[in-house]
Design an enzyme around this catalytic site. Structure first.
Site: not given
Ligand code: NDP
Length: 253
Positions: A137, A150
């Site tokens: 990020s 975070y």
């Molecule tokens: P989402 O919430 O759509 O995606 C997060 C994903 O992580 C979900 O599919 C969730 O699936 C999965 N997840 C969370 N916890 C777990 C766990 N314990 N085990 C397995 N899977 C898990 O948001 P984003 O697509 O935005 O996030 C994806 C990545 O991008 C993250 O690492 C986030 O920090 C990073 N990011 C996002 C930004 C933004 O502004 N959106 C900016 C910078 C980085 P489920 O809940 O079904 O497990």
């Protein structure tokens, strides 16, 4: 198609950035395993391409990650492309942060990436090429207030790819890089909107504008902007890019 015959693993592939990367890699011929905790989200994405296979897996559960990735590799081959994307965003002032909240963020965003990369690398023969990418990020390259755990985890995974790129250099043809998006239009951002609406007494559009202000061009990023960078890192053109962070954040840092 560039990735025909390759097995890709995308954690958190059921939504947002992971979903978009999985679909894009499938369009380039890869066979993809997508993981996450919610089966219905994974099934929905898998329904969009017969190259995408769901595997319910919590990245904080060591046995589930090790067994799940080994099983996926038995079915679809060694993990040549690995996108450690699963993550949670936790927020709040540092002085109110609980140790439990801190540990939950570490377990998901840091331990989860360690386990994913290690288990995936163990499926890959010594001489096989690999592209390993973590979705960090902008909080991995600058401090983010009210999001200290975070910020720590997102800095941490950059340390991981830098260390791994040194450790594997000249030994194995695997590269390790990090993507550092700014604020992207996904569930993680959407989940923060109700809190902002209450705090600043604004409607949803107003709350979205507050988040978007964090990006220099004052717009939320589209998931496809991060996808494009991931595809490039997976491509032949990026074979010499190793141990790098790519910021997709409107030039914030
Ligand atoms: P989402 O919430 O759509 O995606 C997060 C994903 O992580 C979900 O599919 C969730 O699936 C999965 N997840 C969370 N916890 C777990 C766990 N314990 N085990 C397995 N899977 C898990 O948001 P984003 O697509 O935005 O996030 C994806 C990545 O991008 C993250 O690492 C986030 O920090 C990073 N990011 C996002 C930004 C933004 O502004 N959106 C900016 C910078 C980085 P489920 O809940 O079904 O497990």
């Amino acid at each position: 198609m560039e990735h025909t015959g390759k097995h890709a693993l995308v954690t958190g592939g059921g939504s947002g950035i992971g979903r978009a990367i999985a679909l894009a890699l499938a369009a380039q011929g890869a066979t993809i395993t997508i993981t996450g905790r919610r089966a219905e989200m994974l099934e929905e994405v898998a329904g969009l391409s017969d190259r995408i296979h769901p595997a319910v897996m919590d990245v904080t559960d060591e046995a589930a990650v090790r067994d799940g990735i080994a099983t996926a590799a038995d079915r679809h081959g060694p993990v040549a492309l690995c996108i450690a994307n699963a993550g949670i965003a936790t927020g709040g002032p540092f002085l109110s942060e609980s140790l439990d909240g801190w540990r939950r963020t570490m377990a998901t965003n840091l331990d989860g990436v360690f386990l994913t990369f290690q288990a995936a690398l163990q499926t890959l023969p010594q001489d096989a090429a690999g592209r390993y990418i973590v979705v960090s990020s902008i909080a991995g390259v600058r401090g983010l207030k009210n999001a200290i755990p975070y910020t720590v985890t997102k800095h941490g995974v950059i340390g991981l790819i830098r260390g791994l790129s040194e450790e594997f250099l000249r030994k194995r043809p695997v590269t390790f890089n990090a993507l550092c998006p700014g604020y992207v239009d996904t569930d993680i951002v959407h989940s923060q909107l109700p809190g902002l609406m209450r705090r600043f007494d604004v409607d949803r559009a107003g709350a979205e504008a507050i988040v978007a202000k964090g990006n220099r061009h004052k717009q939320l990023l589209e998931v496809d902007e991060t996808t494009a960078a991931a595809l490039w890192l997976c491509s032949d053109a990026a074979r010499s890019v190793n141990g790098q962070t790519i910021q997709i954040a409107g030039g914030q840092v």
